[in-house]
Design an enzyme around this catalytic site. Structure first.
Site, PDB file in Angstrom:
ATOM      1  NE  ARG A  28      -4.022  -2.409   1.737  1.00 55.46           N
ATOM      2  CZ  ARG A  28      -3.573  -3.827   2.671  1.00 55.46           C
ATOM      3  NH1 ARG A  28      -2.531  -3.365   3.166  1.00 55.46           N
ATOM      4  NH2 ARG A  28      -4.397  -4.307   2.223  1.00 55.46           N
ATOM      5  CE  LYS A  49      -0.422  13.258 -15.204  1.00 58.41           C
ATOM      6  NZ  LYS A  49      -0.827  13.781 -16.831  1.00 58.41           N
ATOM      7  CD  GLU A  89       7.376  15.825 -23.533  1.00 60.25           C
ATOM      8  OE1 GLU A  89       6.691  17.149 -23.395  1.00 60.25           O
ATOM      9  OE2 GLU A  89       6.743  15.240 -23.845  1.00 60.25           O
ATOM     10  CE  LYS A 114       5.373  16.853 -15.899  1.00 59.46           C
ATOM     11  NZ  LYS A 114       5.534  15.746 -15.785  1.00 59.46           N
ATOM     12  CD  GLU A 136      -3.303  16.447 -17.333  1.00 55.95           C
ATOM     13  OE1 GLU A 136      -2.451  15.640 -16.927  1.00 55.95           O
ATOM     14  OE2 GLU A 136      -4.270  16.241 -17.992  1.00 55.95           O
ATOM     15  NE  ARG A 173       0.900  16.546 -14.732  1.00 51.03           N
ATOM     16  CZ  ARG A 173       0.951  16.135 -13.541  1.00 51.03           C
ATOM     17  NH1 ARG A 173       0.899  15.958 -12.395  1.00 51.03           N
ATOM     18  NH2 ARG A 173       2.086  15.698 -13.620  1.00 51.03           N
ATOM     19  CG  ASN A 191      -2.201  16.787 -21.554  1.00 54.02           C
ATOM     20  OD1 ASN A 191      -1.400  16.152 -21.790  1.00 54.02           O
ATOM     21  ND2 ASN A 191      -3.769  17.218 -21.262  1.00 54.02           N
ATOM     22  CG  HIS A 233       1.127  15.121 -25.238  1.00 56.45           C
ATOM     23  ND1 HIS A 233       1.829  16.233 -25.205  1.00 56.45           N
ATOM     24  CD2 HIS A 233       1.629  14.203 -24.931  1.00 56.45           C
ATOM     25  CE1 HIS A 233       3.629  16.583 -24.592  1.00 56.45           C
ATOM     26  NE2 HIS A 233       3.320  14.881 -24.364  1.00 56.45           N
ATOM     27  CG  HIS A 275      -1.354  10.390 -27.164  1.00 60.33           C
ATOM     28  ND1 HIS A 275      -1.993  10.709 -25.878  1.00 60.33           N
ATOM     29  CD2 HIS A 275      -0.539   9.456 -26.146  1.00 60.33           C
ATOM     30  CE1 HIS A 275      -0.909  10.645 -24.532  1.00 60.33           C
ATOM     31  NE2 HIS A 275      -0.591   9.869 -25.105  1.00 60.33           N
ATOM     32  CG  HIS A 303       5.878  10.539 -25.759  1.00 60.66           C
ATOM     33  ND1 HIS A 303       4.661  10.233 -25.530  1.00 60.66           N
ATOM     34  CD2 HIS A 303       6.537  11.815 -24.787  1.00 60.66           C
ATOM     35  CE1 HIS A 303       3.840  11.693 -24.935  1.00 60.66           C
ATOM     36  NE2 HIS A 303       4.980  11.255 -24.179  1.00 60.66           N
TER      37      HIS A 303
HETATM   38  P1  NAD Z   1      12.184   5.052 -22.177  1.00 58.39           P
HETATM   39  O1  NAD Z   1      12.273   4.198 -20.814  1.00 58.39           O
HETATM   40  O2  NAD Z   1      12.288   3.968 -23.164  1.00 58.39           O
HETATM   41  O3  NAD Z   1      13.897   5.216 -22.657  1.00 58.39           O
HETATM   42  C1  NAD Z   1      13.946   4.962 -24.031  1.00 58.39           C
HETATM   43  C2  NAD Z   1      15.721   4.077 -24.261  1.00 58.39           C
HETATM   44  O4  NAD Z   1      16.519   4.900 -23.848  1.00 58.39           O
HETATM   45  C3  NAD Z   1      15.340   2.651 -23.854  1.00 58.39           C
HETATM   46  O5  NAD Z   1      15.693   2.040 -24.723  1.00 58.39           O
HETATM   47  C4  NAD Z   1      16.541   2.528 -22.956  1.00 58.39           C
HETATM   48  O6  NAD Z   1      16.315   1.213 -22.289  1.00 58.39           O
HETATM   49  C5  NAD Z   1      17.382   3.467 -23.491  1.00 58.39           C
HETATM   50  N1  NAD Z   1      18.130   4.085 -21.956  1.00 58.39           N
HETATM   51  C6  NAD Z   1      17.676   5.188 -21.266  1.00 58.39           C
HETATM   52  N2  NAD Z   1      18.290   5.621 -20.757  1.00 58.39           N
HETATM   53  C7  NAD Z   1      20.173   5.691 -21.263  1.00 58.39           C
HETATM   54  C8  NAD Z   1      21.032   6.106 -21.244  1.00 58.39           C
HETATM   55  N3  NAD Z   1      21.412   7.160 -20.222  1.00 58.39           N
HETATM   56  N4  NAD Z   1      22.355   5.764 -22.285  1.00 58.39           N
HETATM   57  C9  NAD Z   1      21.349   5.191 -23.037  1.00 58.39           C
HETATM   58  N5  NAD Z   1      20.640   4.061 -23.005  1.00 58.39           N
HETATM   59  C10 NAD Z   1      19.768   4.793 -22.204  1.00 58.39           C
HETATM   60  O7  NAD Z   1      11.623   6.089 -23.084  1.00 58.39           O
HETATM   61  P2  NAD Z   1      11.527   7.471 -22.474  1.00 58.39           P
HETATM   62  O8  NAD Z   1      11.902   8.279 -23.824  1.00 58.39           O
HETATM   63  O9  NAD Z   1      12.794   8.325 -21.154  1.00 58.39           O
HETATM   64  O10 NAD Z   1       9.776   7.193 -21.742  1.00 58.39           O
HETATM   65  C11 NAD Z   1       9.303   7.416 -22.567  1.00 58.39           C
HETATM   66  C12 NAD Z   1       7.968   7.337 -21.203  1.00 58.39           C
HETATM   67  O11 NAD Z   1       8.004   8.043 -20.469  1.00 58.39           O
HETATM   68  C13 NAD Z   1       6.538   6.889 -21.639  1.00 58.39           C
HETATM   69  O12 NAD Z   1       6.154   4.804 -21.364  1.00 58.39           O
HETATM   70  C14 NAD Z   1       5.683   7.663 -21.157  1.00 58.39           C
HETATM   71  O13 NAD Z   1       4.364   7.480 -21.483  1.00 58.39           O
HETATM   72  C15 NAD Z   1       6.368   8.134 -19.675  1.00 58.39           C
HETATM   73  N6  NAD Z   1       5.748   9.119 -19.921  1.00 58.39           N
HETATM   74  C16 NAD Z   1       5.667   9.970 -18.761  1.00 58.39           C
HETATM   75  C17 NAD Z   1       5.372  10.639 -18.345  1.00 58.39           C
HETATM   76  C18 NAD Z   1       5.360  11.143 -16.920  1.00 58.39           C
HETATM   77  O14 NAD Z   1       4.226  12.287 -16.034  1.00 58.39           O
HETATM   78  N7  NAD Z   1       4.786  10.570 -16.015  1.00 58.39           N
HETATM   79  C19 NAD Z   1       5.617  12.152 -18.669  1.00 58.39           C
HETATM   80  C20 NAD Z   1       6.408  11.979 -19.973  1.00 58.39           C
HETATM   81  C21 NAD Z   1       5.746  10.354 -20.582  1.00 58.39           C
HETATM   82  N1  GLY Z   2       3.673  14.825 -19.296  1.00 55.89           N
HETATM   83  C1  GLY Z   2       2.125  16.224 -18.925  1.00 55.89           C
HETATM   84  C2  GLY Z   2       2.243  15.661 -17.230  1.00 55.89           C
HETATM   85  O1  GLY Z   2       2.700  15.330 -16.293  1.00 55.89           O
HETATM   86  O2  GLY Z   2       1.627  15.949 -16.909  1.00 55.89           O
END
Ligand code: NAD
Ligand code: GLY
Length: 366
Positions: free
Chosen positions: A139, A161, A203, A242, A252, A256, A260, A263, A267, A280
């Protein structure tokens, strides 16, 4: 905390960039974002200060594990923290129930209690999954974010998030759950593939367009005039922008939603192209140009000159700016399963630094 640990942390704090996040809610949420090139080797000391129990689980992916996990594990073990590691397959396709089930099993096998801690060490995929597991294991256990992609540093690790994808759609299962600390080591970004770095820049351009024209100029000057980019400044400024929004609208309800920007179409295009075809950030770049063009068409975007300016910036970074020819936007929008309303909130820019949300009928977009 021992005196030696106190002195050592005081020295570390002297030379780093810090962003404080404070979210007013029923239970106030407070955490710091620490930014410093090379800070990873200090992970142990920083965790020691926060850890109530004795154990941590590092959740990471295979690529990040190969590059950096020994460094952080050594730093934790030096502080006598019992450390185990859960290595996930990298990539969005693994951000699912099987992935988190694997993390829960590793937590159980290593006997992590409610006093222990989860460390998300990787990109946004790892951060979202580890955060969701932390929110639900017993939890809720403490967790910290150590993002290693540019996107995760400036976006996903900040704001609480967390979540996973299911077959019916992206991020449909999740929770708002904030970390106790975010540690950003810009040195880790040096191994990031160029394409991933550029996706993170998308971003950053989004934040600049929404809130900070000076930041936009800094990016422009780097790509157009070859001016040096101070990456730690860029990271700090984006975390400030941010976290400001997250502080005023954590769940949001209003502001917030500005985040988007780009997006809605992003998306749809990302989904229609198939996971992994467009990153993305690349899809968001396409979505931002679409939103500016659409805003001009509706008379909402007053400064028409921004279209060429933003196209130039994104192209110079190496990001796509138009919808791929094989994607039918109408079909893509219809396929977006998250969309169950004809009317949606669409983020426009009246001008740089002036975002505005208008309700639009999705049929009018197509
Ligand atoms: P990811 O986590 O898939 O990383 C991208 C690639 O880079 C992967 O293959 C990873 O292994 C590699 N990698 C990571 N760090 C590295 C490094 N230092 N050197 C070499 N390679 C490295 O993708 P991302 O773009 O970091 O994140 C995308 C995800 O984030 C999506 O699932 C999206 O939905 C999520 N997201 C969440 C929020 C939120 O607010 N929680 C906001 C935006 C995006
Ligand atoms: N990436 C959008 C948010 O965190 O709200």
């Amino acid at each position: 905390m021992t005196l030696a640990l106190q002195i050592s942390l005081a020295c570390l704090y002297l030379y780093l960039k810090k962003v404080k996040v404070k979210i007013k809610s029923k239970n106030e949420i407070k955490y710091n974002i620490l930014i410093k090139n090379g800070i990873l080797k200090n992970t142990g000391k920083l965790v020691k200060k926060l850890l109530i129990g004795k154990r941590v689980l590092i959740v990471t992916d295979n690529i990040v594990a190969n590059l950096y996990v020994d460094k952080i594990k050594k730093s934790l073990e030096k502080e006598n923290i019992i450390t185990s590691v859960c290595v996930l397959e990298n990539g969005e396709a693994n951000k699912n129930i099987e992935g988190i089930s694997n993390i829960y099993s590793t937590l159980a096998k290593n006997e992590l209690s409610r006093k222990d801690m989860v460390i998300a060490f990787g990109g946004g995929v790892v951060g979202d999954m580890a955060g969701y597991v932390a929110a639900t294991w017993m939890r809720g256990v403490d967790f910290i974010q150590i993002p290693t992609t540019l996107l995760a540093c400036v976006d996903s690790s900040v704001g609480g998030k967390t979540g996973i994808n299911i077959a019916e759609g992206k991020n449909l299962v999740g929770a708002f759950y904030s970390p106790k600390l975010v540690i950003i080591d810009s040195e880790t970004l040096e191994s990031l593939p160029k394409r991933e770095f550029n996706a993170g820049m998308s971003e950053i351009v989004k934040h600049a367009l929404l809130f900070d024209e000076k930041l936009l100029e800094t990016i422009e000057n780097h790509y157009n005039k070859n001016e040096k980019l101070d990456i730690d400044y860029i990271l700090k400024r984006n975390c400030e922008l941010k976290s400001h929004i997250v502080q005023i609208d954590y769940k949001e309800k209003k502001e917030r939603m500005f985040l988007n920007f780009g997006h809605t179409i992003g998306h749809s295009v990302e989904n229609a192209s198939g996971y992994g075809v467009l990153l993305h950030g690349e899809a968001v770049a396409i979505g931002m140009i679409f939103a500016i063009e659409y805003g001009i068409k509706l008379g909402i975007t007053k400064n028409k000159n921004i279209l060429e300016r933003v196209k130039n910036i994104l192209s110079n970074i190496g990001l796509p700016i138009s919808i791929p020819e094989n994607i039918n936007l109408k079909e893509a929008i219809k396929l977006d399963k998250k969309r169950n309303n004809e009317k949606i909130n669409f983020v426009f820019l009246e001008d740089i630094g002036k975002p505005i949300i208008e309700k639009v009928d999705i049929n009018s977009i197509m």
